[in-house]
Design a protein around this motif. Structure first.
Motif, mmCIF file in Angstrom:
data_model
loop_
_atom_site.group_PDB
_atom_site.id
_atom_site.type_symbol
_atom_site.label_atom_id
_atom_site.label_comp_id
_atom_site.label_asym_id
_atom_site.label_seq_id
_atom_site.Cartn_x
_atom_site.Cartn_y
_atom_site.Cartn_z
ATOM 1 N N ARG A 1 0.826 -1.220 0.000
ATOM 2 C CA ARG A 1 0.000 0.000 0.000
ATOM 3 C C ARG A 1 0.852 1.258 0.000
ATOM 4 O O ARG A 1 0.563 2.224 -0.732
ATOM 5 C CB ARG A 1 -0.922 -0.016 1.223
ATOM 6 N N MET A 2 1.896 1.277 0.819
ATOM 7 C CA MET A 2 2.735 2.459 0.910
ATOM 8 C C MET A 2 3.502 2.690 -0.391
ATOM 9 O O MET A 2 3.651 3.830 -0.834
ATOM 10 C CB MET A 2 3.704 2.315 2.085
ATOM 11 N N LEU A 3 3.987 1.642 -1.017
ATOM 12 C CA LEU A 3 4.731 1.786 -2.270
ATOM 13 C C LEU A 3 3.820 2.298 -3.368
ATOM 14 O O LEU A 3 4.262 3.094 -4.230
ATOM 15 C CB LEU A 3 5.357 0.443 -2.657
ATOM 16 N N ARG A 4 2.568 1.862 -3.389
ATOM 17 C CA ARG A 4 1.633 2.397 -4.382
ATOM 18 C C ARG A 4 1.369 3.886 -4.115
ATOM 19 O O ARG A 4 1.231 4.681 -5.036
ATOM 20 C CB ARG A 4 0.323 1.631 -4.340
ATOM 21 N N ARG A 5 1.328 4.269 -2.832
ATOM 22 C CA ARG A 5 1.086 5.660 -2.486
ATOM 23 C C ARG A 5 2.285 6.546 -2.846
ATOM 24 O O ARG A 5 2.113 7.722 -3.202
ATOM 25 C CB ARG A 5 0.790 5.750 -0.996
ATOM 26 N N LEU A 6 3.495 5.987 -2.730
ATOM 27 C CA LEU A 6 4.694 6.750 -3.033
ATOM 28 C C LEU A 6 5.037 6.765 -4.509
ATOM 29 O O LEU A 6 5.960 7.472 -4.912
ATOM 30 C CB LEU A 6 5.888 6.177 -2.242
ATOM 31 N N ALA A 7 4.320 5.971 -5.286
ATOM 32 C CA ALA A 7 4.627 5.880 -6.721
ATOM 33 C C ALA A 7 4.319 7.216 -7.424
ATOM 34 O O ALA A 7 3.420 7.944 -7.034
ATOM 35 C CB ALA A 7 3.831 4.755 -7.340
#
Length: 299
Positions: A293-299
């Motif tokens: 979830r966090m990696l998708r948000r930081l993308a």
């Protein structure tokens, strides 16, 4: 988790391990949360198993025995007691029956009335202990025989005592399971917060890794591995402290009753050893979801 994922998790990748800081707030939070929850889980498990074991033992003891009470005028007690013993001797399913002595009846009443109770001067009913064999007897049929031959006899087959104990054992096991589920949920929540904090704190590092070609799976595995092992070692510490506390509890004693029988018995000692692996699995799932979830948000 597939075999390839498991082998990668255990083996690790030196380059990926540098992505996650080995110390700091998130490391301490993960270790503390896992150790505390494992410590509490040991006691929840011990309490559930011990209370269920004691209730089952009490229920089994009550199921094998019954009590016959002779309530009659003083001059008829001896005759009715002898008549009741003769009826019980010819009753199928009764292994043995015996009339309790005055000393035994006084010992039964002593916890409530004290040791100085004048048993001989009080109209206390005569008690007869009945021990069943493997097949047991028919309580309704025995009551009919006693009503005809021994009018002052009252049979108590302990059913009204046994049923609440069986129900209590089931509820205690359910509460123990619920407690363990809540502990697992709190552990997952704490580790998720720690993983989110670590991911947010390393947002710039993650951006640089993406620029040089690192894939999100590579980055996520680094966080999952680090937090999974932190949870495992923290839970191992909490489990060890919990077991040490259980070993320090007093041994089960008849005088102490329930409060001295809260430890683990026999193969039940194996269950706490599973807790670090459960904590690691919970951390694996929680950190994996948080990382994606966090990696998708930081993308």
């Amino acid at each position: 988790m597939s075999f390839l994922q498991l082998s990668t998790l255990l083996r690790g990748e030196p380059q990926a391990d540098r992505v996650v800081p080995p110390t700091g707030f998130t490391a301490r939070l993960t270790l503390f949360a896992a150790a505390t929850m494992a410590f509490l889980a040991v006691f929840a498990l011990a309490l559930s198993l011990a209370t269920g074991r004691l209730a089952s033992n009490w229920s089994e003891e009550l199921a094998r025995s019954s009590t016959l009470r002779i309530s009659a005028p003083a001059e008829q007690v001896a005759a009715q007691t002898e008549a009741a013993l003769q009826v019980l001797a010819t009753t199928s399913g009764v292994a043995r029956a015996r009339a309790l002595s005055r000393e035994e009846q006084q010992a039964l009443l002593e916890p409530w009335f004290g040791p100085d109770l004048p048993v001989d001067s009080l109209p206390i009913p005569q008690l007869i202990e009945i021990i069943e064999d493997g097949e047991g007897y028919d309580p309704d049929g025995l009551r009919l025989r006693l009503a005809a031959e021994v009018p002052g006899a009252v049979l108590d087959d302990h059913g009204r005592w046994r049923r609440p104990l069986v129900k209590a054992a089931g509820r205690i096991r359910a509460l123990g399971l619920l407690s363990l589920l809540l502990i697992g949920g709190v552990t997952a929540a704490m580790i998720t917060l720690a993983a989110n904090s670590a991911l947010a704190a390393n947002a710039q590092v993650i951006a640089v890794l993406r620029l040089v070609g690192a894939r999100d799976d590579f980055i996520a595995r680094a966080f999952v591995r680090r937090f999974t092992f932190r949870a495992f070692w923290g839970a191992s510490l909490g489990m060890a402290l919990g077991l040490a506390a259980l070993l320090a509890l007093p041994e089960a004693q008849a005088e102490g009753g329930f409060l001295t029988g809260l430890g683990l018995r026999g193969w039940h000692w194996v269950w706490p050893l599973v807790l670090p692996f459960v904590a690691a699995f919970v951390s694996f799932l929680a950190t994996g979801g948080a990382a994606r979830r966090m990696l998708r948000r930081l993308a």
